[in-house]
Design an enzyme around this catalytic site. Structure first.
Site, PDB file in Angstrom:
ATOM      1  N   ASN A   7      15.676 -46.345  39.445  1.00 60.77           N
ATOM      2  CA  ASN A   7      14.777 -46.688  38.360  1.00 60.77           C
ATOM      3  C   ASN A   7      13.506 -47.217  39.016  1.00 60.77           C
ATOM      4  O   ASN A   7      13.446 -48.376  39.429  1.00 60.77           O
ATOM      5  CB  ASN A   7      15.434 -47.751  37.468  1.00 60.77           C
ATOM      6  CG  ASN A   7      14.582 -48.093  36.266  1.00 60.77           C
ATOM      7  OD1 ASN A   7      13.476 -47.576  36.101  1.00 60.77           O
ATOM      8  ND2 ASN A   7      15.087 -48.978  35.429  1.00 60.77           N
ATOM      9  N   ARG A  90      15.802 -42.353  36.442  1.00 57.12           N
ATOM     10  CA  ARG A  90      15.423 -42.698  35.083  1.00 57.12           C
ATOM     11  C   ARG A  90      13.939 -42.388  34.930  1.00 57.12           C
ATOM     12  O   ARG A  90      13.113 -42.825  35.727  1.00 57.12           O
ATOM     13  CB  ARG A  90      15.651 -44.197  34.878  1.00 57.12           C
ATOM     14  CG  ARG A  90      15.243 -44.642  33.520  1.00 57.12           C
ATOM     15  CD  ARG A  90      15.503 -46.111  33.333  1.00 57.12           C
ATOM     16  NE  ARG A  90      15.231 -46.462  31.964  1.00 57.12           N
ATOM     17  CZ  ARG A  90      15.374 -47.677  31.487  1.00 57.12           C
ATOM     18  NH1 ARG A  90      15.782 -48.645  32.266  1.00 57.12           N
ATOM     19  NH2 ARG A  90      15.111 -47.924  30.235  1.00 57.12           N
ATOM     20  N   HIS A 179      14.570 -46.473  25.245  1.00 59.77           N
ATOM     21  CA  HIS A 179      15.934 -46.992  25.459  1.00 59.77           C
ATOM     22  C   HIS A 179      16.979 -45.948  25.046  1.00 59.77           C
ATOM     23  O   HIS A 179      18.119 -46.301  24.714  1.00 59.77           O
ATOM     24  CB  HIS A 179      16.206 -48.266  24.615  1.00 59.77           C
ATOM     25  CG  HIS A 179      15.363 -49.447  24.975  1.00 59.77           C
ATOM     26  ND1 HIS A 179      14.785 -50.253  24.026  1.00 59.77           N
ATOM     27  CD2 HIS A 179      15.017 -49.965  26.167  1.00 59.77           C
ATOM     28  CE1 HIS A 179      14.099 -51.229  24.621  1.00 59.77           C
ATOM     29  NE2 HIS A 179      14.234 -51.066  25.920  1.00 59.77           N
ATOM     30  N   ARG A 240       5.946 -58.333  23.605  1.00 58.68           N
ATOM     31  CA  ARG A 240       5.299 -57.355  22.717  1.00 58.68           C
ATOM     32  C   ARG A 240       5.355 -57.835  21.268  1.00 58.68           C
ATOM     33  O   ARG A 240       6.382 -58.374  20.841  1.00 58.68           O
ATOM     34  CB  ARG A 240       5.973 -55.996  22.818  1.00 58.68           C
ATOM     35  CG  ARG A 240       5.882 -55.357  24.182  1.00 58.68           C
ATOM     36  CD  ARG A 240       6.400 -53.912  24.133  1.00 58.68           C
ATOM     37  NE  ARG A 240       6.567 -53.383  25.466  1.00 58.68           N
ATOM     38  CZ  ARG A 240       7.744 -53.029  25.987  1.00 58.68           C
ATOM     39  NH1 ARG A 240       8.856 -53.107  25.270  1.00 58.68           N
ATOM     40  NH2 ARG A 240       7.807 -52.562  27.211  1.00 58.68           N
ATOM     41  N   GLU A 382      23.273 -47.958  31.424  1.00 55.38           N
ATOM     42  CA  GLU A 382      22.406 -46.783  31.532  1.00 55.38           C
ATOM     43  C   GLU A 382      22.622 -46.052  32.851  1.00 55.38           C
ATOM     44  O   GLU A 382      22.564 -44.828  32.906  1.00 55.38           O
ATOM     45  CB  GLU A 382      20.932 -47.231  31.411  1.00 55.38           C
ATOM     46  CG  GLU A 382      20.597 -47.709  30.006  1.00 55.38           C
ATOM     47  CD  GLU A 382      19.414 -48.656  29.954  1.00 55.38           C
ATOM     48  OE1 GLU A 382      19.599 -49.850  30.304  1.00 55.38           O
ATOM     49  OE2 GLU A 382      18.324 -48.228  29.569  1.00 55.38           O
TER      50      GLU A 382
END
Ligand code: ADP
Length: 401
Positions: A7, A90, A179, A240, A382
Site C-alpha cells: 500500500n 492497493r 474503501h 474531513r 483488506e
C-alpha cells in the site's frame, strides 16, 4: 506460495508478506517519511523487529530497502527474493475502467495514470509503488486491486450527481466510492460468519476509521455508498468535513480571499473531528475529552454519530429493509460506546445492541437475541483480499466472492 501486498502512499509504504498456504502473515512493515527528513523502515517478523533510520529519497529506494529487510539473515522472512510469487498493490482510484482486480500491464499502468486527476494524492504514489517493484524484480507479476472497484455495481441513479450531464460525459464526474476492498471483505465475511446466502441479503457496512464510509450491499453487490468523486463526501471523519453544501466553499473563498483548492484543503485536512473539537482527529482523544466535559469534543462526537445514523436510515430505505449492520475499521472495531450511540433508537428498524456482547473487538454478533437485524463487528482485512485477488490473477482464475 508467497505474495507481497503493498500500500504505497505519497510518503509511506506499508507492506505485508503472506504465505497463501494457510493465509499466514510472515512479515509486516512500514517505510515511513519517504522523501522527507527522518525516514525509516520498521518490519516485524514474529517477535523479531527490524528497524533502520536512513535517508529514503524515493519509492524505488523504499522498495529496495523493504526487499533487503525481508531477506535479512537474522530478522527477515525470506531466504531468497525468488520466493515472492507476486506483488499485490492497493490502488485508490480505478475510475470507470476497473471493475475488478487486474494483472498490471503497460495498458493498466496507463489507465491508472489517466485516473491521476481523480486520485491526485494516491494514484501517483500507487503507480510509483508498482513501477518500483517492476524495476526491482522485473520477472515478478503485479496485481492491482482498486479501492473503487466494489462500488461499480451502483445503479446510475445512485452514482450520478445532479449537475449537467456533460460533466459526467466529459469529465467523468460521478460518485465512485472508496474503501471498496474493506466493504467487500466485511460484507462477504459477515455472510460466511452468519451463514446467510448472498442472494436476498441486505447488509449495511460501516467502515469507521480515520476516513469513514458506509455502503448498502444487496445480494452481495454494492448499490450505494457514502463517499463520492473523492473521499471527502459522506459522514464526518477525522479531518474531513463529510457532506456540506458546496456553496460553503464559495462563501469561505470569497470572504477570506482564498482559492477553491485552499478551502478544499481545509475541508479535507482541518475539518471533521479536529476542526470541530480543535483538539484531535483521533476518536480516542475526542472520547476522553468529551468524558471530561469538553464542549467541542462532545459536539464533534455527536456530529459523527448523527451523520452515521442518517446514512444507516437512508440505506435501510435504499435496501428496502436491512438484515445485517456491520461495524469495522479503527472506530467500528474498537469503540463499543460509539456503536451503542449510533444504534440507539433503531429499535423501530428491529435493531438492538446487547450491551455485554458489544464489549468486543473481534468477530462477533453484538445484537440482542430479540433483535431482528443482526449487528456485527467484523475486523476488516483488506490485505487478505488483495492477496487472494492477486493469487487468483496469477493463477488465471476468475475472482469470485
Ligand atoms: P485509517 O482510516 O487511517 O486506516 P483506522 O481504521 O486505524 O484509520 O482508524 C483510526 C481511528 O480508529 C482513530 O480515530 C482511533 O481513535 C480509532 N482507533 C484505532 N484503534 C483503536 C483502539 N484500539 N481503541 C479505540 N479506538 C481506536
Amino acid at each position: 506460495m508467497k505474495i507481497l501486498i503493498l500500500n504505497a502512499g505519497s510518503s509511506s509504504l506499508k507492506y505485508q508478506l503472506m504465505d497463501m498456504d494457510g493465509e499466514k502473515i510472515l512479515a509486516k512493515g512500514i517505510v515511513d517519511r519517504i522523501g522527507i527528513d527522518g525516514s525509516a523502515i520498521k518490519q516485524t517478523v514474529g517477535e523479531q523487529v527490524y528497524k533502520l533510520a536512513t535517508p529514503i529519497p524515493k519509492h524505488t529506494d523504499a522498495i529496495r530497502l523493504m526487499l533487503k529487510a525481508l531477506t535479512d539473515p537474522q530478522k527477515g522472512a525470506l531466504k531468497n527474493l525468488d520466493e515472492i510469487s507476486a506483488f499485490g498493490h492497493r490502488v485508490l482510484h480505478g475510475g470507470e475502467k476497473f471493475i475488478d482486480s487486474i494483472l498490471v500491464t503497460d495498458e493498466v499502468k496507463a489507465a491508472i495514470r489517466e485516473c491521476f486527476p481523480l486520485g491526485p494524492l494516491h494514484n501517483p504514489a500507487n503507480l510509483m509503488g508498482i513501477e518500483a517493484c517492476q524495476e526491482a524484480m522485473p520477472q515478478t507479476p503485479n496485481g492491482a486491486v482498486f479501492d473503487t472497484a466494489f462500488h461499480h455495481t451502483m445503479p446510475k441513479s445512485a452514482f450520478m450527481y445532479g449537475v449537467p450531464m456533460e460533466y459526467y460525459k466529459r469529465l467523468h464526474i460521478r460518485r465512485y466510492g472508496f474503501h471498496g476492498t474493506s466493504h467487500r471483505y466485511v460484507s462477504k465475511r459477515v455472510r460466511e460468519f452468519l451463514g446467510i446466502p448472498r442472494e436476498g441479503s441486505r447488509i449495511i457496512t460501516c467502515h469507521l476509521g480515520n476516513g469513514s464510509s458506509l455502503a448498502a450491499v444487496k445480494d452481495g453487490k454494492c448499490i450505494d455508498t457514502s463517499m463520492g468523486l473523492t473521499p471527502l463526501e459522506g459522514v464526518l471523519m477525522g479531518t474531513r468535513s463529510g457532506n456540506l453544501d458546496p456553496a460553503v466553499v464559495q462563501y469561505i473563498a470569497n470572504s477570506d480571499s482564498m482559492t477553491v483548492n485552499e478551502v478544499l484543503n481545509i475541508c479535507n485536512k482541518k475539518s471533521g473531528l479536529i476542526g470541530i473539537s480543535g483538539l484531535s482527529s483521533d476518536m480516542r482523544d475526542i472520547e476522553a475529552a468529551a468524558n471530561q466535559g469538553h464542549e467541542g469534543a462532545i459536539l464533534a462526537q455527536d456530529m459523527l454519530v448523527h451523520s452515521i445514523r442518517k446514512y444507516i436510515g437512508a440505506y435501510a430505505a435504499v435496501l428496502g429493509g436491512v438484515d445485517v449492520i456491520v461495524f469495522t475499521a479503527g472506530i467500528g472495531e474498537n469503540n463499543a460506546a460509539i456503536r451503542v450511540s449510533i444504534m440507539d433508537g433503531f429499535e423501530y428498524l428491529g435493531a438492538k445492541v446487547d450491551p455485554e456482547r458489544n464489549q468486543t473487538r473481534e468477530e462477533a454478533v453484538i445484537s440482542a437475541d430479540d433483535s431482528k437485524v443482526k449487528i456485527c463487528v467484523i475486523p476488516t482485512n483488506e490485505e487478505l483480499l488483495i492477496a487472494r485477488d492477486t493469487l487468483a490473477i496469477i493463477e488465471g482464475r476468475e475472482i469470485t466472492d
